[in-house]
Design an enzyme around this catalytic site. Structure first.
Site, PDB file in Angstrom:
ATOM      1  N   GLY A 143       3.163  47.258  -6.239  1.00 30.16           N
ATOM      2  CA  GLY A 143       4.561  46.939  -6.007  1.00 30.16           C
ATOM      3  C   GLY A 143       4.978  47.294  -4.602  1.00 30.16           C
ATOM      4  O   GLY A 143       4.728  48.415  -4.157  1.00 30.16           O
TER       5      GLY A 143
ATOM      6  N   CYS B  77       4.191  36.262 -19.531  1.00 28.85           N
ATOM      7  CA  CYS B  77       3.956  37.646 -19.961  1.00 28.85           C
ATOM      8  C   CYS B  77       5.307  38.318 -20.164  1.00 28.85           C
ATOM      9  O   CYS B  77       6.181  38.222 -19.311  1.00 28.85           O
ATOM     10  CB  CYS B  77       3.178  38.403 -18.892  1.00 28.85           C
ATOM     11  SG  CYS B  77       3.018  40.166 -19.286  1.00 28.85           S
TER      12      CYS B  77
ATOM     13  N   CYS C  54       4.351  47.792 -11.349  1.00 32.92           N
ATOM     14  CA  CYS C  54       4.825  49.039 -10.768  1.00 32.92           C
ATOM     15  C   CYS C  54       3.704  50.049 -10.801  1.00 32.92           C
ATOM     16  O   CYS C  54       2.744  49.900 -11.566  1.00 32.92           O
ATOM     17  CB  CYS C  54       6.007  49.602 -11.567  1.00 32.92           C
ATOM     18  SG  CYS C  54       7.473  48.577 -11.499  1.00 32.92           S
TER      19      CYS C  54
ATOM     20  N   SER D 142      -8.747  39.875  -4.543  1.00 35.73           N
ATOM     21  CA  SER D 142      -8.974  39.964  -5.992  1.00 35.73           C
ATOM     22  C   SER D 142     -10.145  39.103  -6.464  1.00 35.73           C
ATOM     23  O   SER D 142     -10.689  39.328  -7.534  1.00 35.73           O
ATOM     24  CB  SER D 142      -7.702  39.596  -6.751  1.00 35.73           C
ATOM     25  OG  SER D 142      -7.219  38.360  -6.278  1.00 35.73           O
TER      26      SER D 142
ATOM     27  N   ASN E  79       6.639  51.940 -15.654  1.00 31.33           N
ATOM     28  CA  ASN E  79       5.804  50.764 -15.386  1.00 31.33           C
ATOM     29  C   ASN E  79       5.708  49.984 -16.696  1.00 31.33           C
ATOM     30  O   ASN E  79       5.257  50.529 -17.699  1.00 31.33           O
ATOM     31  CB  ASN E  79       4.412  51.220 -14.926  1.00 31.33           C
ATOM     32  CG  ASN E  79       3.403  50.088 -14.812  1.00 31.33           C
ATOM     33  OD1 ASN E  79       2.219  50.310 -14.923  1.00 31.33           O
ATOM     34  ND2 ASN E  79       3.862  48.872 -14.600  1.00 31.33           N
ATOM     35  N   GLY E  80       6.125  48.720 -16.665  1.00 32.07           N
ATOM     36  CA  GLY E  80       6.047  47.906 -17.879  1.00 32.07           C
ATOM     37  C   GLY E  80       7.314  47.113 -18.084  1.00 32.07           C
ATOM     38  O   GLY E  80       8.061  46.854 -17.130  1.00 32.07           O
TER      39      GLY E  80
ATOM     40  N   TYR F 105      -6.980  41.115 -12.189  1.00 29.02           N
ATOM     41  CA  TYR F 105      -6.241  40.933 -10.947  1.00 29.02           C
ATOM     42  C   TYR F 105      -5.530  42.175 -10.398  1.00 29.02           C
ATOM     43  O   TYR F 105      -5.656  42.488  -9.224  1.00 29.02           O
ATOM     44  CB  TYR F 105      -5.202  39.818 -11.133  1.00 29.02           C
ATOM     45  CG  TYR F 105      -4.298  39.623  -9.943  1.00 29.02           C
ATOM     46  CD1 TYR F 105      -4.762  39.024  -8.775  1.00 29.02           C
ATOM     47  CD2 TYR F 105      -2.976  40.055  -9.974  1.00 29.02           C
ATOM     48  CE1 TYR F 105      -3.937  38.850  -7.673  1.00 29.02           C
ATOM     49  CE2 TYR F 105      -2.144  39.889  -8.877  1.00 29.02           C
ATOM     50  CZ  TYR F 105      -2.629  39.283  -7.735  1.00 29.02           C
ATOM     51  OH  TYR F 105      -1.818  39.131  -6.653  1.00 29.02           O
TER      52      TYR F 105
ATOM     53  N   CYS G  38      -4.961  42.773 -24.736  1.00 27.84           N
ATOM     54  CA  CYS G  38      -3.966  41.707 -24.800  1.00 27.84           C
ATOM     55  C   CYS G  38      -4.503  40.514 -24.019  1.00 27.84           C
ATOM     56  O   CYS G  38      -4.971  40.659 -22.886  1.00 27.84           O
ATOM     57  CB  CYS G  38      -2.647  42.172 -24.184  1.00 27.84           C
ATOM     58  SG  CYS G  38      -1.427  40.840 -24.073  1.00 27.84           S
TER      59      CYS G  38
END
Ligand code: SF4
Length: 487
Positions: free
Chosen positions: A42, A401, A16, A302, A118-119, A261, A452
């Site tokens: 998105g 993820c 997002c 990408s 977002n998340g 990406y 991460c």
């Protein structure tokens, strides 16, 4: 006839994007432009919530920014200035349907609020269960809605810092924008998993955005990132800051896949320009997996920056052997294999003159299921490529993820089902090389343990007690997850 998304040819989905601006007489219009520049994050839905200082107005619907706010509908004109937040969505929690479009609007005992997220909030299902047990009614199947309930809880509204108190109930990845009638509050989770930055327009108005490309889009300059665990307030007094976790107590876990990406090449996230990072990746890839070849081509967009880096390091000429169409959205098409292959060709066209009779190095950001990559390799072979040396600028993806990126299941990830040589044979290429994790981490600007890398090594920095995926809220509500179900 089935509804098929051409974008499905790309196997990992953006999450997002957020944008917000305070005090600008053209806040709504600038939010529209900001969202446009974040469209890569998105394309399922878009929305803007705005305030005239007294009341909040919201419009959100399914589709891209251009479609939702297309001229002639008069939507932008009906939204009020000078405070606005906006959201573009790819659903990583909750189905792709209009009711889940953001920003979410709520009226509660302290007034009106609109929330954009977002998340992925990994304890959202558990919190929702708790609230439903006491009679709360939810309108959506998105993890974000729980935040409004937490804000409105009577024992929370009396806290000196309600928002900080609420955020301490959330686990997972979140960048959040809250629009109250008189201000914007921007918050980032204590791990800083997703990016969020602050900017200032030429006229002096403050804004926030998921990526700096949105600041560029409205001519604003980058001020700084919202820090992990920080709440930034934008109001008539300017910008102020507070922390809802003690600084220095949580080691950051920035999503490295944002760099590989998701984020746009002209953005600077986590203190590093995305294009420069990807070029470094390409150079490292060339050192780790050299090839005897005539030309280096990217899988656009990408893979482009990494391919440039690979070409620079190897001395092999760079060329555009594939061209991506940016105008292909959704289409109605019957579900036959041959027509699906045509979809891929529609999205990615080969420049035969570049690849015919050549030994080519193809650089892509990643290999997920493998089926899409295989289709691309087949197209290159059909165009006459003599040898194909496939290079991926990140290591094999083996784990899902839970922090806001929609990958296929663990079982569907090709790296979990095949050996390296089996993947090479499956793709139909002469050689295959993946970037090493160490090599990838040698390209970052911060200490390597600030990122991460769970989708590559399974080391999840935030524990996940309940299985979380895009449909967790639906499945959990229906009791479809068994205790101990493998994820
Ligand atoms: S698991 Fe992968 S995609 Fe998810 S936050 Fe971590 S690095 Fe990013």
């Amino acid at each position: 006839m089935f509804f098929v998304e051409v974008l499905m040819v790309f196997e990992k989905k953006e999450e997002c994007g957020l944008f917000g601006i305070f005090g600008d007489p053209q806040a709504v219009q600038k939010t529209y432009f900001g969202l446009y520049s974040l469209q890569h994050r998105g394309q399922e839905s878009a929305g803007i919530a705005s305030s005239d200082g007294e009341f909040i107005h919201v419009y959100a619907d399914m589709g891209t920014v251009g479609r939702v706010f297309r001229s002639g509908r008069g939507v932008l004109e009906k939204l009020a200035n000078p405070i606005a937040i906006g959201h573009v969505r790819y659903s990583t929690s909750g189905s792709s349907k209009a009711v889940n479009s953001q920003p979410f609007f709520t009226e509660y005992s302290r007034g009106q609020v609109a929330v954009a997220h977002n998340g992925n909030i990994i304890n959202a299902s558990l919190l929702r269960d708790e609230y439903e047990a006491y009679g709360s009614i939810f309108k959506t199947t998105s993890d974000t809605e729980i935040i409004s309930h937490l804000l409105a809880k009577p024992s929370h509204v009396t806290k000196p810092d309600t928002l900080g108190h609420v955020l301490n109930h959330l686990q997972g990845a979140y960048c959040l924008l809250f629009l109250f009638a008189d201000r914007i509050e921007a918050a980032r989770d204590p791990y800083g998993i997703r990016p969020l930055c602050i900017g200032q327009t030429q006229e002096g108005y403050c804004c926030v955005a998921s990526e700096t490309c949105a600041l560029d889009a409205i001519g604003a300059k980058f001020i700084r990132e919202v820090e992990p665990g920080e709440i930034v307030t934008l109001n008539k007094k300017g910008i102020s800051s507070r922390y809802f976790v003690k600084q220095g107590t949580v080691k950051p876990a920035h999503c490295l896949f944002e760099h590989v990406y998701f984020s746009k090449q002209n953005s600077t996230i986590f203190g590093q320009n995305v294009h420069e990072f990807r070029k470094k990746l390409g150079k490292q890839l060339a050192k780790e997996h050299p090839a005897d070849a005539d030309v280096v081509i990217p899988v656009p967009d990408s893979g482009t920056s990494a391919a440039i880096g690979y070409a620079e390091q190897s001395g092999i000429p760079f060329d555009m052997g594939m061209v991506r169409s940016h105008y292909v959205g959704r289409t109605f098409i019957s579900p036959s294999q041959s027509l699906r292959e045509l979809q891929v060709k529609l999205k990615l066209a080969v420049v035969s003159e570049v690849v015919a009779g050549k030994r080519i190095v193809v650089v892509d950001d990643s290999i997920v299921r493998g089926t899409t990559t295989r289709g691309k390799m087949l197209t290159l072979r059909e165009a006459g490529a003599k040898e194909i040396h496939m290079r991926a600028s990140c290591p094999p993806i083996r784990f899902p993820c839970f922090y806001g990126v929609d990958f296929p299941t663990k079982q569907e990830l090709v790296a979990n089902n095949k050996t390296l040589d089996e993947i090479r044979a499956f793709l139909g290429v002469e050689s295959l090389g993946y970037m090493s994790l160490e090599g990838m981490l040698s390209c970052v600007s911060k200490p390597s343990d600030n990122y991460c890398t769970a989708c590559w090594n399974g080391k999840y920095r935030i524990p996940v007690d309940v299985p979380v995926n895009k449909f967790s809220m639906e499945k959990y509500q229906m009791g479809l997850f068994e205790k101990g179900e493998e994820f």
